[in-house]
Design an enzyme around this catalytic site. Structure first.
Site, PDB file in Angstrom:
ATOM      1  N   GLU A   8      15.743  -5.288   5.071  1.00  0.00           N
ATOM      2  CA  GLU A   8      15.413  -4.058   4.332  1.00  0.00           C
ATOM      3  C   GLU A   8      16.295  -2.879   4.745  1.00  0.00           C
ATOM      4  O   GLU A   8      16.444  -1.939   3.967  1.00  0.00           O
ATOM      5  CB  GLU A   8      13.945  -3.693   4.450  1.00  0.00           C
ATOM      6  CG  GLU A   8      13.438  -3.293   5.799  1.00  0.00           C
ATOM      7  CD  GLU A   8      11.967  -2.862   5.732  1.00  0.00           C
ATOM      8  OE1 GLU A   8      11.512  -2.316   4.729  1.00  0.00           O
ATOM      9  OE2 GLU A   8      11.263  -3.081   6.721  1.00  0.00           O
ATOM     10  N   ARG A  25       7.015  16.026  10.134  1.00  0.00           N
ATOM     11  CA  ARG A  25       6.099  15.261  10.988  1.00  0.00           C
ATOM     12  C   ARG A  25       4.966  14.626  10.192  1.00  0.00           C
ATOM     13  O   ARG A  25       4.215  13.822  10.707  1.00  0.00           O
ATOM     14  CB  ARG A  25       5.496  16.184  12.060  1.00  0.00           C
ATOM     15  CG  ARG A  25       6.497  16.836  12.985  1.00  0.00           C
ATOM     16  CD  ARG A  25       5.881  18.028  13.682  1.00  0.00           C
ATOM     17  NE  ARG A  25       4.893  17.629  14.644  1.00  0.00           N
ATOM     18  CZ  ARG A  25       5.132  17.579  15.964  1.00  0.00           C
ATOM     19  NH1 ARG A  25       6.322  17.877  16.423  1.00  0.00           N
ATOM     20  NH2 ARG A  25       4.198  17.228  16.805  1.00  0.00           N
ATOM     21  N   CYS A  60       0.087  16.750  14.916  1.00  0.00           N
ATOM     22  CA  CYS A  60       0.032  18.071  14.286  1.00  0.00           C
ATOM     23  C   CYS A  60       1.248  18.899  14.680  1.00  0.00           C
ATOM     24  O   CYS A  60       1.899  18.660  15.672  1.00  0.00           O
ATOM     25  CB  CYS A  60      -1.232  18.772  14.740  1.00  0.00           C
ATOM     26  SG  CYS A  60      -2.696  17.802  14.396  1.00  0.00           S
ATOM     27  N   ASN A 108      -3.453  20.321  19.037  1.00  0.00           N
ATOM     28  CA  ASN A 108      -2.876  19.011  18.773  1.00  0.00           C
ATOM     29  C   ASN A 108      -3.414  18.086  19.851  1.00  0.00           C
ATOM     30  O   ASN A 108      -3.397  18.434  21.026  1.00  0.00           O
ATOM     31  CB  ASN A 108      -1.341  19.091  18.859  1.00  0.00           C
ATOM     32  CG  ASN A 108      -0.685  17.779  18.419  1.00  0.00           C
ATOM     33  OD1 ASN A 108      -1.373  16.877  17.949  1.00  0.00           O
ATOM     34  ND2 ASN A 108       0.618  17.690  18.601  1.00  0.00           N
ATOM     35  N   GLY A 109      -3.967  16.925  19.466  1.00  0.00           N
ATOM     36  CA  GLY A 109      -4.487  15.982  20.463  1.00  0.00           C
ATOM     37  C   GLY A 109      -5.929  15.622  20.153  1.00  0.00           C
ATOM     38  O   GLY A 109      -6.414  15.866  19.051  1.00  0.00           O
ATOM     39  N   GLU A 165       8.884 -10.870  10.633  1.00  0.00           N
ATOM     40  CA  GLU A 165       9.036  -9.407  10.737  1.00  0.00           C
ATOM     41  C   GLU A 165      10.475  -9.048  11.107  1.00  0.00           C
ATOM     42  O   GLU A 165      11.059  -8.109  10.554  1.00  0.00           O
ATOM     43  CB  GLU A 165       8.050  -8.850  11.758  1.00  0.00           C
ATOM     44  CG  GLU A 165       8.175  -7.379  12.056  1.00  0.00           C
ATOM     45  CD  GLU A 165       8.015  -6.462  10.833  1.00  0.00           C
ATOM     46  OE1 GLU A 165       7.558  -6.938   9.775  1.00  0.00           O
ATOM     47  OE2 GLU A 165       8.400  -5.286  10.945  1.00  0.00           O
ATOM     48  N   TRP A 181      -2.394  16.716  11.158  1.00  0.00           N
ATOM     49  CA  TRP A 181      -2.377  15.279  10.883  1.00  0.00           C
ATOM     50  C   TRP A 181      -3.753  14.801  11.333  1.00  0.00           C
ATOM     51  O   TRP A 181      -4.036  14.739  12.533  1.00  0.00           O
ATOM     52  CB  TRP A 181      -1.255  14.626  11.673  1.00  0.00           C
ATOM     53  CG  TRP A 181      -1.273  13.123  11.687  1.00  0.00           C
ATOM     54  CD1 TRP A 181      -1.864  12.309  12.613  1.00  0.00           C
ATOM     55  CD2 TRP A 181      -0.695  12.240  10.721  1.00  0.00           C
ATOM     56  NE1 TRP A 181      -1.684  11.006  12.288  1.00  0.00           N
ATOM     57  CE2 TRP A 181      -0.979  10.915  11.137  1.00  0.00           C
ATOM     58  CE3 TRP A 181       0.028  12.422   9.565  1.00  0.00           C
ATOM     59  CZ2 TRP A 181      -0.554   9.793  10.423  1.00  0.00           C
ATOM     60  CZ3 TRP A 181       0.449  11.295   8.861  1.00  0.00           C
ATOM     61  CH2 TRP A 181       0.155  10.009   9.286  1.00  0.00           C
ATOM     62  N   LYS A 221       8.349   4.450   1.066  1.00  0.00           N
ATOM     63  CA  LYS A 221       7.535   4.344   2.288  1.00  0.00           C
ATOM     64  C   LYS A 221       6.147   3.826   1.950  1.00  0.00           C
ATOM     65  O   LYS A 221       5.544   3.090   2.712  1.00  0.00           O
ATOM     66  CB  LYS A 221       7.425   5.704   2.976  1.00  0.00           C
ATOM     67  CG  LYS A 221       6.663   5.668   4.297  1.00  0.00           C
ATOM     68  CD  LYS A 221       7.311   4.724   5.296  1.00  0.00           C
ATOM     69  CE  LYS A 221       6.485   4.515   6.541  1.00  0.00           C
ATOM     70  NZ  LYS A 221       6.981   3.418   7.393  1.00  0.00           N
ATOM     71  N   LYS A 251      12.872  -6.668   8.795  1.00  0.00           N
ATOM     72  CA  LYS A 251      13.538  -5.450   9.299  1.00  0.00           C
ATOM     73  C   LYS A 251      15.023  -5.486   8.959  1.00  0.00           C
ATOM     74  O   LYS A 251      15.586  -4.533   8.436  1.00  0.00           O
ATOM     75  CB  LYS A 251      13.375  -5.326  10.809  1.00  0.00           C
ATOM     76  CG  LYS A 251      12.020  -4.891  11.280  1.00  0.00           C
ATOM     77  CD  LYS A 251      11.679  -3.458  10.992  1.00  0.00           C
ATOM     78  CE  LYS A 251      10.866  -3.120   9.817  1.00  0.00           C
ATOM     79  NZ  LYS A 251       9.719  -3.760   9.372  1.00  0.00           N
ATOM     80  N   HIS A 265      12.954 -29.246   7.909  1.00  0.00           N
ATOM     81  CA  HIS A 265      12.493 -29.512   6.528  1.00  0.00           C
ATOM     82  C   HIS A 265      13.345 -28.783   5.502  1.00  0.00           C
ATOM     83  O   HIS A 265      12.908 -28.530   4.393  1.00  0.00           O
ATOM     84  CB  HIS A 265      11.026 -29.106   6.390  1.00  0.00           C
ATOM     85  CG  HIS A 265      10.130 -29.877   7.287  1.00  0.00           C
ATOM     86  ND1 HIS A 265       9.742 -31.183   7.029  1.00  0.00           N
ATOM     87  CD2 HIS A 265       9.582 -29.555   8.486  1.00  0.00           C
ATOM     88  CE1 HIS A 265       8.976 -31.613   8.010  1.00  0.00           C
ATOM     89  NE2 HIS A 265       8.854 -30.667   8.897  1.00  0.00           N
TER      90      HIS A 265
HETATM   91  C1  AGP Z   1       7.905  -2.480   6.129  1.00  0.00           C
HETATM   92  O1  AGP Z   1       9.027  -2.132   6.929  1.00  0.00           O
HETATM   93  C2  AGP Z   1       8.097  -2.053   4.686  1.00  0.00           C
HETATM   94  N1  AGP Z   1       8.333  -0.677   4.603  1.00  0.00           N
HETATM   95  C3  AGP Z   1       6.977  -2.564   3.783  1.00  0.00           C
HETATM   96  O2  AGP Z   1       7.008  -3.971   3.824  1.00  0.00           O
HETATM   97  C4  AGP Z   1       5.544  -2.125   4.157  1.00  0.00           C
HETATM   98  O3  AGP Z   1       5.134  -2.772   5.343  1.00  0.00           O
HETATM   99  C5  AGP Z   1       4.604  -2.548   3.012  1.00  0.00           C
HETATM  100  O4  AGP Z   1       4.985  -1.872   1.838  1.00  0.00           O
HETATM  101  C6  AGP Z   1       3.132  -2.240   3.320  1.00  0.00           C
HETATM  102  O5  AGP Z   1       2.953  -0.850   3.435  1.00  0.00           O
HETATM  103  P1  AGP Z   1       1.567  -0.314   4.055  1.00  0.00           P
HETATM  104  O6  AGP Z   1       1.512  -0.822   5.468  1.00  0.00           O
HETATM  105  O7  AGP Z   1       1.658   1.175   3.968  1.00  0.00           O
HETATM  106  O8  AGP Z   1       0.448  -0.896   3.232  1.00  0.00           O
END
Ligand code: AGP
Length: 614
Positions: free
Chosen positions: A494, A27, A2, A102-103, A487, A76, A609, A491, A510
């Site tokens: 992307e 935030r 928050c 907040n908390g 993962e 939040w 996002k 990272k 393979h």
């Molecule tokens: C991860 O770095 C990406 N931004 C993307 O793969 C993300 O994980 C995916 O779109 C899933 O989003 P969510 O966790 O909000 O469902």
């Protein structure tokens, strides 16, 4: 997390509060509100609304709120859905006090029952409303506001920062800090309060951060800070902060992503606080006995999600199958939703999502429910669609994740999967209790191990400089760290736009081994594990073809250090914790390569996002 703003002084408090909240919008929040002491009516006016600040400003338009002191808050949600009723500030029953907070007050339910028995009434689902009424319960002519706050704080368990005003003591603000941040801003004939300096930089650059168990009394002319235990004044000089607002919003970090990488130890700490109870019991808030009974009967788990959350699902598969001995299938939501899965009431479908709004995962959840499967959502955003539609939700409490590339939310998902695994293993009696207790005590050391791993940053930067010009990277891992390889590759691709591919290390021969030459860096995730020797063989195959080996391994593994061109050591812990520790250097590596290539780290091209479209 928050946002808190407090003001007392010669200006119109409402404009100071709104502008402060605007600087805290970054935030992330789901509702907002202000409380101010109206000069003419001497009443506390509270205006609050679900949604963004624009909705609050609409309510304020046309209201004549001339006030010299007040509080502002962006919420939040942690306890209680996002709504106007749950938004802060909260008044006590007598409307003498207003609070913003907040908390988490962990024993709020017991305190609420006690207050109800004394005749107090509650209108929201929040722990905050309990706090303000608890203070009101002690507040009387003989017990002043500060004394009432101190008596109430003694009863509260958890970690919180709050600010309070009283219509009977209109010349001051009271603030208290335990764990969550609170900073005082010093002005001329005015003083300020906030959860971070970015809200106050337009007015001052002189600040004093409250420390745990300190409280403060602010008037327009004075600021007094006291230690809760000794009640003695705290003599600490204010500091000058010359950040721009943008720098302040990132906490001094260059990017939100970097800030969020460094928040990971605290995120894991928060999850342990929320999910690990005294005696090592794992508990998830608001899980009913009925749901628990259904979990016990489950015969198969499907873990379904997208992107980074899908990698967390694979890690969860390894965990649950090892300790809870339950068959787990994993699927990307976009495949699951169209493959007409064979499901019934003996299946549990777990959907994992940071945003809780991903369209494919939401569709997958709805199909699971149509097919009568039991559902569980593991989600970061409180009150999101997935959270509301699943049969049960476990929040990951990572706080708002601003960077598009998921870091702390991923680590929060993994940490939550550890809790779920131990919980399910106990429910199904599939692992010796002694083994599970040992995992729990090791789990508590994970935040410190994450802190230790972050110390790799400088050496990671050096390695990133060596390779930032390259366009192709391979990541390989086995077992728990096969998804870590996926993962790490995601990272890098992307946020730096390099070709980066993750593979199960056993797949090298393979096909991917054809890519190995003296221009090909291979990030090898090889902490001590039951397949460590196999990883070493893979590394030797890579070196035999002049490949470049960047290894993530267990501290003290000199043999791996000698083999690798670059070696990054993570603290020695049981295998189940290694995906969390091993991903941190990969996040830092991706971040640095992205920055060196001049990419938009926080908002990489073509990405959103939350992917709320198919
Ligand atoms: C991860 O770095 C990406 N931004 C993307 O793969 C993300 O994980 C995916 O779109 C899933 O989003 P969510 O966790 O909000 O469902």
């Amino acid at each position: 997390m928050c946002g808190i703003v407090g003001y007392i002084g010669h200006r119109n408090a409402v404009s100071v509060l709104i502008q402060g909240l605007e600087h805290l919008e970054y935030r992330g929040y789901d509702s907002a509100g202000i409380a101010c002491l109206n000069r003419s009516s001497h009443a506390i006016e509270v205006v609050k609304e679900k949604g963004k600040l624009a909705a609050l400003k609409n309510l304020l338009a046309g209201r004549d709120l001339s006030a010299h002191a007040g509080l502002g808050h962006t919420r939040w949600a942690t306890h209680g859905e996002p709504s106007r009723l749950n938004a802060h500030p909260h008044l006590d029953n007598s409307k003498r006090l207003a609070i913003i907070h907040n908390g988490i007050i962990e024993n709020y339910a017991a305190l609420k029952d006690e207050l109800k028995a004394k005749g107090f009434r509650f209108y929201s689902q929040t722990d905050t409303e309990v706090a303000v009424n608890l203070i009101a319960c002690y507040y009387s002519r003989s017990t002043g506001l500060v004394e009432a706050v101190l008596k109430a704080v003694k009863r509260m368990e958890g970690y919180f920062a709050f600010a309070l005003i009283s219509r009977e003591e209109p010349d001051r603000l009271i603030a208290f800090k335990r764990s969550n941040p609170l900073v005082i801003g010093f002005g001329q004939q005015e003083n300020f309060l906030a959860s971070d300096v970015s809200a106050l930089l337009p007015y001052t650059n002189r600040f004093l951060y409250l420390e745990d168990d300190e409280y403060a009394v602010l008037t327009a002319r004075t600021v007094e800070v006291f230690d809760l235990k000794t009640r003695k004044p705290v003599k600490r000089r204010p500091v000058e902060i010359q950040w721009t607002i943008a720098e302040a919003q990132k906490g001094g970090y260059s990017h939100y992503m970097l800030k969020e990488i460094y928040e990971q130890p605290a995120v894991v700490e928060e999850i342990i606080k929320n999910q690990v109870k005294p005696g090592g019991r794992i508990e998830f808030e608001r899980m009913s006995a009925g749901y628990r009974a259904k979990l016990r009967k489950i015969r198969r788990v499907y873990a379904v999600s997208c992107g980074t959350a899908y990698h967390a699902a694979i890690v969860g598969q390894y965990m649950l199958e090892k300790y809870a001995r339950i068959p787990v299938e994993v699927a990307v939501s976009s495949e699951f939703r169209y493959e007409d899965p064979v499901l019934n009431s003996e299946d549990l479908v777990v959907v994992i999502s940071q945003s809780g709004e991903t369209a494919d995962t939401l569709a997958a959840l709805r199909i699971a429910k149509q097919k009568k499967a039991l559902t569980l959502a593991i989600v970061n955003v409180v009150g999101s669609t997935l959270a509301r539609e699943a049969d049960f939700v476990i929040y990951t409490h990572a706080g708002p994740e601003i960077g598009v590339a998921s870091t702390k939310a991923y680590v929060a998902q993994l940490a939550t999967m550890i809790s779920v695994t131990i919980f399910m293993a106990r429910l199904r009696r599939k692992s010796p209790e002694a083994e599970l207790r040992s995992l729990v005590s090791e789990f508590k050391k994970l935040p410190a191990a994450c802190e230790k791993t972050l110390e790799l940053a400088k050496s990671i930067d050096r390695c990133a400089r060596k390779h930032s010009h390259r366009k192709n990277f391979l990541y390989i891992g086995r077992g728990y760290n096969y998804p870590t390889a996926l993962e790490g590759a995601l990272k890098l691709k992307e946020i730096s736009y390099a070709h980066a591919h993750g593979y199960a290390a056993g797949e090298l021969k393979h096909g991917p081994i054809a890519l190995i030459d003296n221009e090909q860096p291979v990030i090898c995730i090889a902490p001590h594990s039951k397949t460590y020797a196999k990883m070493v063989s893979n590394i030797q195959e890579i070196k035999a073809r002049d490949g470049i080996v960047i290894a993530i391994g267990t501290a003290g593994d000199d043999a791996l250090d000698d083999m690798a061109d670059d070696f990054f050591a993570i603290p020695k812990m049981s295998e189940i914790f290694s995906p969390i520790l091993a991903v941190i250097p990969l996040q830092l590596f991706a971040y640095k390569v992205s920055v060196l290539n001049g990419r938009d780290v926080d908002q990489p091209r073509n990405l959103a996002k939350s992917v709320t479209v198919e």
